[in-house]
Write a protein that holds these residues in place. Sequence first.
Motif, short mmCIF file in Angstrom:
data_model
loop_
_atom_site.label_atom_id
_atom_site.label_comp_id
_atom_site.label_asym_id
_atom_site.label_seq_id
_atom_site.Cartn_x
_atom_site.Cartn_y
_atom_site.Cartn_z
N ALA A 132 76.34 70.98 70.07
CA ALA A 132 75.28 71.66 69.33
C ALA A 132 75.56 71.48 67.84
N GLY A 133 74.51 71.39 67.05
CA GLY A 133 74.66 71.23 65.61
C GLY A 133 74.39 72.53 64.87
N LEU A 134 75.22 72.84 63.90
CA LEU A 134 75.05 74.05 63.09
C LEU A 134 75.19 73.71 61.61
N ALA A 148 89.99 74.63 58.77
CA ALA A 148 91.13 74.63 59.69
C ALA A 148 90.76 75.29 61.01
N ARG A 149 90.07 76.42 60.95
CA ARG A 149 89.69 77.12 62.18
C ARG A 149 88.68 76.31 63.00
N LEU A 150 87.72 75.70 62.33
CA LEU A 150 86.70 74.92 63.04
C LEU A 150 87.32 73.70 63.72
N GLU A 151 88.19 73.01 63.03
CA GLU A 151 88.82 71.83 63.63
C GLU A 151 89.69 72.22 64.81
N ALA A 152 90.31 73.41 64.73
CA ALA A 152 91.12 73.88 65.86
C ALA A 152 90.26 74.24 67.06
N MET A 153 88.96 74.45 66.84
CA MET A 153 88.04 74.79 67.93
C MET A 153 87.23 73.58 68.37
N ASP A 154 87.73 72.37 68.07
CA ASP A 154 87.12 71.10 68.51
C ASP A 154 85.77 70.83 67.86
N CYS A 155 85.54 71.41 66.68
CA CYS A 155 84.32 71.11 65.93
C CYS A 155 84.54 69.86 65.09
N GLN A 156 83.46 69.20 64.76
CA GLN A 156 83.51 68.04 63.88
C GLN A 156 82.71 68.35 62.61
N ILE A 157 83.32 68.14 61.46
CA ILE A 157 82.64 68.34 60.18
C ILE A 157 81.81 67.09 59.89
N MET A 158 80.50 67.23 59.91
CA MET A 158 79.61 66.08 59.72
C MET A 158 79.28 65.85 58.25
N ALA A 159 79.19 66.94 57.48
CA ALA A 159 78.85 66.79 56.06
C ALA A 159 79.27 68.04 55.31
N LEU A 169 77.97 73.30 54.78
CA LEU A 169 78.57 72.45 55.81
C LEU A 169 77.58 72.19 56.94
N ARG A 170 77.69 71.01 57.52
CA ARG A 170 76.99 70.67 58.77
C ARG A 170 78.07 70.27 59.77
N ILE A 171 78.05 70.90 60.94
CA ILE A 171 79.08 70.65 61.93
C ILE A 171 78.45 70.43 63.31
#
Length: 208
Positions: A132-134, A148-159, A169-171
């Motif tokens: 899902a995109g947020l 750091a928290r988002l990457e630890a939750m398997d999110c990808q930083i898109m922009a 941020l777009r993830i």
Amino acid sequence: MSTPERFMLTAPAMLEREVKKSIFLAQAAPVATPAAAMEFIASVSDPDATHNCWAYLIGQTYRSDDAGEPGGTAGRPILQVIEGQGFDRTVVVVTRWFGGTKLGAGGLVRAYGGTAAECLRVAPRVPIVEMAGLSFGCGFSEHALLRARLEAMDCQIMAEEFGAEGVDLRITVPAAREAEVRARITDITRGQAIIRAIEEADAPGVGE
């Protein structure tokens, strides 16, 4: 009821076998669009072969072609194999060089479907994880912790866009963890972040 797991190929695959003196060669590849599937079909089809039968499945889009074999004996069995093994974004071409012995309709279905099935069974694969995109904004002081928290939750930083007052941020987020991620963003930003859904995406192998 849980959604059946889907897979995509990580590399092209090939398998050859002989059936009553006919040679059958299956070639499979990952593809993102119908145009890419058609390009692959054109690139691997042998003009000197008796038949080059094929099928592809990309999301809700699919096509198959018996390429001169009796209707329903080649392309459709290949497509059913792709679906049956849970593959998506996949194209399979099965090329036949006739060996002199007719196989009959049932024999053709088993030969084309069986060759495609064996090729995909041994092919390298990766699960497709629904994403899902947020989009949201945060202050500069929260940015490093959020990343750091988002990457630890398997999110990808898109922009990321840095402005005068903070960072937008777009993830992409594993769909199964979206509620958890939203709660974490809200917690870290003390309820200040306005979280918006953006176009959904699929990503292979995230979190595997």
